[in-house]
Design a protein around this motif. Structure first.
Motif, PDB file in Angstrom:
ATOM      1  N   LEU A 176       0.903  -1.286   0.048  1.00  0.00           N
ATOM      2  CA  LEU A 176       0.003  -0.003  -0.112  1.00  0.00           C
ATOM      3  C   LEU A 176       0.932   1.322  -0.102  1.00  0.00           C
ATOM      4  O   LEU A 176       2.084   1.019   0.472  1.00  0.00           O
ATOM      5  CB  LEU A 176      -0.963   0.127   1.380  1.00  0.00           C
ATOM      6  CG  LEU A 176      -1.603  -1.217   1.691  1.00  0.00           C
ATOM      7  CD1 LEU A 176      -2.544  -0.975   3.046  1.00  0.00           C
ATOM      8  CD2 LEU A 176      -2.799  -1.530   0.702  1.00  0.00           C
ATOM      9  N   VAL A 177       0.523   2.347  -0.438  1.00  0.00           N
ATOM     10  CA  VAL A 177       0.839   3.757  -0.306  1.00  0.00           C
ATOM     11  C   VAL A 177      -0.218   4.595   0.053  1.00  0.00           C
ATOM     12  O   VAL A 177      -1.122   4.848  -0.373  1.00  0.00           O
ATOM     13  CB  VAL A 177       1.497   4.069  -1.647  1.00  0.00           C
ATOM     14  CG1 VAL A 177       2.073   5.436  -1.565  1.00  0.00           C
ATOM     15  CG2 VAL A 177       2.627   3.338  -2.450  1.00  0.00           C
ATOM     16  N   ASN A 178       0.188   5.186   1.265  1.00  0.00           N
ATOM     17  CA  ASN A 178      -0.773   6.059   1.998  1.00  0.00           C
ATOM     18  C   ASN A 178      -2.349   5.322   2.281  1.00  0.00           C
ATOM     19  O   ASN A 178      -3.307   5.998   2.102  1.00  0.00           O
ATOM     20  CB  ASN A 178      -1.281   7.204   1.379  1.00  0.00           C
ATOM     21  CG  ASN A 178       0.031   8.304   1.430  1.00  0.00           C
ATOM     22  OD1 ASN A 178       1.136   7.986   2.178  1.00  0.00           O
ATOM     23  ND2 ASN A 178       0.155   9.304   0.816  1.00  0.00           N
ATOM     24  N   VAL A 181       7.566   3.591   7.016  1.00  0.00           N
ATOM     25  CA  VAL A 181       7.061   2.424   6.416  1.00  0.00           C
ATOM     26  C   VAL A 181       6.475   1.469   7.593  1.00  0.00           C
ATOM     27  O   VAL A 181       7.058   1.190   8.737  1.00  0.00           O
ATOM     28  CB  VAL A 181       8.184   1.552   5.564  1.00  0.00           C
ATOM     29  CG1 VAL A 181       7.531   0.020   5.074  1.00  0.00           C
ATOM     30  CG2 VAL A 181       8.756   2.243   4.317  1.00  0.00           C
ATOM     31  N   GLU A 182       5.299   1.113   7.619  1.00  0.00           N
ATOM     32  CA  GLU A 182       4.768   0.101   8.310  1.00  0.00           C
ATOM     33  C   GLU A 182       4.583  -1.154   7.827  1.00  0.00           C
ATOM     34  O   GLU A 182       3.904  -1.290   6.780  1.00  0.00           O
ATOM     35  CB  GLU A 182       3.328   0.611   8.944  1.00  0.00           C
ATOM     36  CG  GLU A 182       3.274   2.114   9.516  1.00  0.00           C
ATOM     37  CD  GLU A 182       2.164   2.705  10.108  1.00  0.00           C
ATOM     38  OE1 GLU A 182       1.860   3.819  10.382  1.00  0.00           O
ATOM     39  OE2 GLU A 182       0.886   1.750   9.652  1.00  0.00           O
ATOM     40  N   VAL A 183       5.104  -2.139   8.474  1.00  0.00           N
ATOM     41  CA  VAL A 183       5.063  -3.439   8.054  1.00  0.00           C
ATOM     42  C   VAL A 183       4.097  -4.300   8.833  1.00  0.00           C
ATOM     43  O   VAL A 183       4.663  -4.545  10.097  1.00  0.00           O
ATOM     44  CB  VAL A 183       6.685  -4.027   8.096  1.00  0.00           C
ATOM     45  CG1 VAL A 183       6.576  -5.616   7.253  1.00  0.00           C
ATOM     46  CG2 VAL A 183       7.365  -3.273   7.044  1.00  0.00           C
ATOM     47  N   LEU A 184       3.042  -4.795   8.439  1.00  0.00           N
ATOM     48  CA  LEU A 184       1.998  -5.569   9.245  1.00  0.00           C
ATOM     49  C   LEU A 184       2.268  -7.145   8.777  1.00  0.00           C
ATOM     50  O   LEU A 184       2.308  -7.491   7.931  1.00  0.00           O
ATOM     51  CB  LEU A 184       0.643  -5.453   8.909  1.00  0.00           C
ATOM     52  CG  LEU A 184      -0.300  -6.430   9.455  1.00  0.00           C
ATOM     53  CD1 LEU A 184      -0.380  -6.221  10.973  1.00  0.00           C
ATOM     54  CD2 LEU A 184      -1.875  -6.020   8.760  1.00  0.00           C
ATOM     55  N   ILE A 229       2.686  -4.211   3.545  1.00  0.00           N
ATOM     56  CA  ILE A 229       3.897  -3.029   3.719  1.00  0.00           C
ATOM     57  C   ILE A 229       3.058  -1.738   3.167  1.00  0.00           C
ATOM     58  O   ILE A 229       2.563  -1.810   2.207  1.00  0.00           O
ATOM     59  CB  ILE A 229       4.988  -3.212   2.623  1.00  0.00           C
ATOM     60  CG1 ILE A 229       5.727  -4.553   3.375  1.00  0.00           C
ATOM     61  CG2 ILE A 229       5.932  -2.320   2.716  1.00  0.00           C
ATOM     62  CD1 ILE A 229       6.616  -4.926   2.208  1.00  0.00           C
ATOM     63  N   ASN A 230       2.979  -0.986   4.169  1.00  0.00           N
ATOM     64  CA  ASN A 230       2.379   0.366   3.997  1.00  0.00           C
ATOM     65  C   ASN A 230       3.355   1.470   3.896  1.00  0.00           C
ATOM     66  O   ASN A 230       3.944   1.846   4.896  1.00  0.00           O
ATOM     67  CB  ASN A 230       1.462   0.581   5.031  1.00  0.00           C
ATOM     68  CG  ASN A 230       0.359   1.738   4.497  1.00  0.00           C
ATOM     69  OD1 ASN A 230       0.403   2.515   3.648  1.00  0.00           O
ATOM     70  ND2 ASN A 230      -0.605   2.114   5.726  1.00  0.00           N
ATOM     71  N   ILE A 231       3.611   1.965   2.679  1.00  0.00           N
ATOM     72  CA  ILE A 231       4.654   3.176   2.752  1.00  0.00           C
ATOM     73  C   ILE A 231       3.767   4.845   2.883  1.00  0.00           C
ATOM     74  O   ILE A 231       2.952   4.880   2.110  1.00  0.00           O
ATOM     75  CB  ILE A 231       5.113   3.155   1.173  1.00  0.00           C
ATOM     76  CG1 ILE A 231       5.870   1.715   1.092  1.00  0.00           C
ATOM     77  CG2 ILE A 231       6.005   4.206   1.049  1.00  0.00           C
ATOM     78  CD1 ILE A 231       6.317   1.806  -0.379  1.00  0.00           C
ATOM     79  N   ILE A 232       4.130   5.283   3.757  1.00  0.00           N
ATOM     80  CA  ILE A 232       3.748   6.517   4.294  1.00  0.00           C
ATOM     81  C   ILE A 232       4.432   7.433   3.614  1.00  0.00           C
ATOM     82  O   ILE A 232       5.550   7.660   4.048  1.00  0.00           O
ATOM     83  CB  ILE A 232       3.350   6.657   5.920  1.00  0.00           C
ATOM     84  CG1 ILE A 232       2.526   5.504   6.249  1.00  0.00           C
ATOM     85  CG2 ILE A 232       2.594   7.985   6.109  1.00  0.00           C
ATOM     86  CD1 ILE A 232       1.389   5.096   5.785  1.00  0.00           C
ATOM     87  N   ALA A 237       0.888  10.780  -5.930  1.00  0.00           N
ATOM     88  CA  ALA A 237       1.457  10.274  -7.092  1.00  0.00           C
ATOM     89  C   ALA A 237       2.738   9.936  -7.081  1.00  0.00           C
ATOM     90  O   ALA A 237       3.608  10.368  -6.338  1.00  0.00           O
ATOM     91  CB  ALA A 237       1.167  11.274  -8.007  1.00  0.00           C
ATOM     92  N   THR A 238       3.320   8.939  -7.716  1.00  0.00           N
ATOM     93  CA  THR A 238       4.565   8.678  -8.014  1.00  0.00           C
ATOM     94  C   THR A 238       4.802   8.482  -9.421  1.00  0.00           C
ATOM     95  O   THR A 238       4.067   7.852 -10.190  1.00  0.00           O
ATOM     96  CB  THR A 238       4.871   7.345  -7.303  1.00  0.00           C
ATOM     97  OG1 THR A 238       4.167   6.202  -7.676  1.00  0.00           O
ATOM     98  CG2 THR A 238       4.608   7.522  -5.787  1.00  0.00           C
ATOM     99  N   TYR A 239       6.083   8.555  -9.958  1.00  0.00           N
ATOM    100  CA  TYR A 239       6.468   8.406 -11.451  1.00  0.00           C
ATOM    101  C   TYR A 239       7.991   7.865 -11.148  1.00  0.00           C
ATOM    102  O   TYR A 239       8.827   8.649 -10.561  1.00  0.00           O
ATOM    103  CB  TYR A 239       6.486   9.634 -11.894  1.00  0.00           C
ATOM    104  CG  TYR A 239       6.796   9.432 -13.634  1.00  0.00           C
ATOM    105  CD1 TYR A 239       6.186   8.700 -14.423  1.00  0.00           C
ATOM    106  CD2 TYR A 239       8.120   9.893 -14.054  1.00  0.00           C
ATOM    107  CE1 TYR A 239       6.581   8.517 -15.760  1.00  0.00           C
ATOM    108  CE2 TYR A 239       8.642   9.650 -15.258  1.00  0.00           C
ATOM    109  CZ  TYR A 239       7.840   9.150 -16.031  1.00  0.00           C
ATOM    110  OH  TYR A 239       8.385   8.601 -17.329  1.00  0.00           O
TER     111      TYR A 239
END
Length: 802
Positions: free
Chosen positions: A111-113, A144-147, A164-167, A274-276
């Motif tokens: 995930l991202v955000n 980064v939150e890793v569940l 894995i949730n990237i904040i 957004a990411t690129y």
């Protein structure tokens, strides 16, 4: 780059030191105090209060790892996470497989955000198709939150091993960095630049933009192949030494990230991220020996064709890719009806990989063949729509409101293949003489393999957290999801936490999970070439759709396994843990777990073809069909059981004139093949890959000492023994011993605006055991190692913030 860094450091040193107390407090704030957002949609919790294990990896910790790729940072900081480099493994050298709890890369949801991240277009080892974490700029990450727990009932497909949730960062101000690094061997120089600008947007909103640039030179840990020495002695023709390079590719990448939110009304907020990323890389393939490579044959059908005139010393094809990746998410969120929070969002992501290969030949075309080819394009597109609600129901009967979350999700994913140059896959007129077709090393995707394949899914879920008493919290989640390609699934999760005292608590979960097959896994096909480690003869093989005509050819055999349509992998997850947190600064968590995965995905084969079956492939116009010796298929093949224990402890205390923070993390993980799925076939190779291909014991110990303007970082990484498998010839097994790598870095805050960091990873220049049985390929260290085998690496980093 070094000149710029040294000049910047000297300039910054002229300024007067000015220590900022606020900065120091922020840097030393315990990670355990961070409010997490992964694994819960209810009331705010810290990691130590969560009902399932969650690791919080901060931006400061990520900055202590030299690599620009997030997968390397996670692997260096979290022993439950592993990543491989896989030199000369086609696209896997660029989109590297990363695993949580030793499960498949696509059994961890990214995930991202908090929003689902799209997958990469590459189908990696055993067909895994996962998100490419390297496309997110590390400099843009807040944490980064890793569940480490199954979460399919909460988030849907892929969350068997965890999430894995990237904040992304939302800090105001301007900051930048420049970094250079190089291996002790003198190769692999990597230069990095990054800048981030954050500012206030509207009344209470923000916008943050981050740009990163990286360029890296290749590495080589190779010896000269014995057959290259023999060829040079026999012919007098000088060959390169070594003729092929086992190591990291040459690459270049630009990455961008944007994160923003702004109020529209007093009750509605708009948000977006957004990411690129755009990059390219080139690496070596196996050297083709003129003495016994069939492409060097001559024939009267084409008197002008003589490969020894083009590549007299043999040739090592140069394989590369150009890739683009983007993701855009936008949404509205707010609150209505006195406590009912809502969130409506849409997201679209695309990953595209353009393959090219040069310094090679399509021998079947003879003198008409080019020596460079565009080999085709792979693309993965995903579109997500989400509508989520959270309601805090204050019944007056419990310690806090009951959290009730529910929502809907719709997702479409499309996998596309574009054909390469016709010459990259053509079966030319010299094929009848035994000269191989397709661009040698990586035959291009043909027009018959090209196409677009889609899958739709729809889901609904409900997630409830109930604070029964001040010390007891229970939660349950239920999710129904329907996929157009294989059907529907319903999954659940039950969890609870009971605090014995203010310091000691127990927690546990039980859940089911699943991973849906992707359109690329169901429909795509591929022809590839490999090298027999014993004979050094090229072997052409094909991987085909389990629902296509080649599967019908295999199913027509009188005996042997039947090729079946793909189904979802399913899992049962169990965990039980303990948490301890004391005012003295000591925290500790211990979690034991078991993950049973049924119908586990892998590659079934290889089926050795008869001459009659090869003729059938040729009649179907399969690229290289006349020379394919083996075929394989993605199948639901095994049932496995993974058991393990994760232990994490942190302790912070004052030491002398500074503050010390100690962290120790240990992960034990054991996987056992427990059964055979409908189409499974047991053999020692498959069993060893699943059970022994990664270390069972991993440890990370870190110490951070802050004193005045300085911060000293020390890290020790321990990897237990593991077993390598080479099935390119008679099966070869080799067990590699345990390894310890030590990293050391020092950061100096020159003033409130500038800082410099120097250090080295693997400061003792430790190398693993040599790969004994593959030396005739020029290989020194195993290509499948779960750690970097290039030795020590030093770095210098300059940071600025305003």
């Amino acid at each position: 780059m070094r000149t710029i860094l040294l000049a910047g450091t000297a300039f910054a040193a002229l300024a007067q030191p000015a220590l900022g107390q606020t900065d120091t407090e922020i840097q030393t704030r315990p990670v355990e105090d961070t409010i997490i957002v992964t694994g819960t949609r209810g009331q705010s919790r810290t990691a130590i209060e969560s009902l399932a294990p969650v690791d919080v990896i901060t931006a400061d910790a990520i900055d202590t790892v030299v690599s620009d790729e997030l997968v390397d940072s996670l692997a260096a900081l979290n022993p439950a996470f592993s990543v491989q480099r896989l030199p000369m493994a086609d696209g896997a050298i660029y989109v590297r497989p990363a695993r949580l709890r030793s499960l498949s890369p696509d059994q961890t949801l990214v995930l991202v955000n908090g929003k689902r991240r799209h997958r990469a277009a590459l189908l990696g080892g055993r067909g895994a198709q996962s998100a490419d974490l390297a496309t997110v700029p590390s400099f843009a990450i807040s944490r980064v939150e890793v569940l480490r727990d199954g979460a399919s009932a909460q988030y849907g497909s892929d969350a068997i091993a965890g999430v894995i949730n990237i904040i992304l960062d939302e800090t105001e101000g301007l900051r930048a960095f420049a970094q250079t690094s190089q291996y002790f061997e003198g190769d692999g120089q990597q230069d990095q630049l990054g800048a981030q600008l954050g500012f206030e947007l509207g009344d209470g909103g923000f916008a943050t933009a981050t740009l990163e640039y990286t360029t890296a030179e290749p590495t080589s840990r190779s010896r000269q192949r014995p057959d290259a020495i023999a060829f040079e002695e026999a012919t007098g023709i000088q060959v390169d030494d070594p003729v092929q390079n086992w190591g990291q590719p040459e690459r270049e990448a630009v990455k961008f990230a944007f994160n923003a939110a702004a109020p529209i009304t007093s009750a509605i907020e708009f948000y977006s991220h957004a990411t690129y990323a755009q990059g390219q890389g080139v690496s070596d393939f196996n050297w083709r020996n003129p003495a016994f490579t069939t492409a060097y044959q001559t024939t009267p059908l084409d008197p002008d064709y003589d490969l020894s005139q083009i590549f007299p010393a043999g040739f090592s094809p140069q394989f590369g890719q150009e890739d683009q990746d983007y993701e855009v998410v936008a949404g509205l969120r707010g609150e209505v009806l006195d406590g009912l929070e809502w969130d409506l969002s849409a997201g679209r992501g695309r990953n595209e990989i353009d393959y090219f290969i040069y310094n090679t030949i399509n021998a079947s075309l003879g003198s008409n063949s080019p020596t460079s080819f565009n080999a085709g394009v792979l693309a993965q597109e995903e579109t997500n729509f989400n509508l989520d609600f959270v309601y805090g129901w204050d019944t007056g009967r419990f310690e806090a409101p009951v959290s009730i979350a529910f929502g809907l999700e719709a997702r479409e994913e499309t996998y596309g293949i574009e054909a390469g140059d016709e010459a990259s896959y053509a079966v030319g007129p010299l094929a009848v003489e035994g000269l191989p077709s397709g661009s040698n090393g990586f035959p291009g995707y043909s027009d018959l393999q090209a196409g677009s394949f889609s899958q739709d899914s729809y889901a609904g879920y409900v997630d409830v957290e109930l604070p029964v008493t001040e010390r007891l919290t229970v939660a349950g989640a239920l999710r129904y999801e329907d996929f157009s390609e294989f059907g529907s699934t319903t999954d659940y999760k039950l969890s609870g936490r009971f605090a014995i005292t203010d310091a000691l608590a127990f927690r546990g979960t039980v859940s089911t999970g699943f991973r849906a097959p992707t359109p690329g896994q169901i429909e795509s096909e591929r022809t590839s070439q490999g090298l027999n480690s014993t004979t050094l003869v090229l072997v052409t093989s094909g991987r085909f759709s389990p629902t296509g005509p080649v599967a019908d050819i295999i199913n027509a055999r009188a005996d042997g396994p039947q090729i079946r349509p793909l189904d979802a992998e399913t899992s049962q997850n169990y965990s039980l843990g303990m948490t301890y947190s004391h005012d003295s600064g000591l925290t500790a968590t211990v979690d034991v777990y078991q993950i049973d995965v049924d119908d586990r995905f892998s590659t079934l084969g290889s089926f050795t073809l008869t001459d009659a079956e090869r003729a059938q492939l040729a009649a179907l116009n399969v690229p290289g069909g006349e020379s394919i010796t083996q075929v394989s298929f993605f199948q639901n093949q095994f049932d496995t059981r993974t058991r393990g224990i994760d232990v994490v402890a942190t302790y912070g205390f004052d030491l002398g004139q500074g503050a010390m923070s100690l962290t120790g993390a240990y992960s034990y993980n054991e996987t056992e093949v427990t059964g055979e799925a409908a189409s499974g076939v047991f053999n020692d190779v498959s069993r060893t890959v699943f059970e022994e291909g990664l270390p069972q014991h991993n440890v990370v110990l870190t110490a951070d000492y802050m004193f005045g303007r300085f911060t000293l970082n020390a890290r020790a990484r321990y990897y237990g023994e593991w077993t390598d498998t080479d099935d390119s010839a008679d099966v070869i097994f080799q067990t590699f011993g345990s390894e310890v790598f030590v990293d050391l870095g020092l950061r100096a805050d020159i003033n409130e605006n500038f800082a410099v960091r120097v250090g080295a990873e693997n400061i003792f220049d430790t190398y693993p055991d040599e790969s004994r049985r593959q030396a005739n390929r020029g290989l020194i260290y195993s290509r499948n190692a779960p750690y970097d085998t290039d030795g020590g690496k030093y770095y210098l980093r300059l940071e600025a913030s305003f």
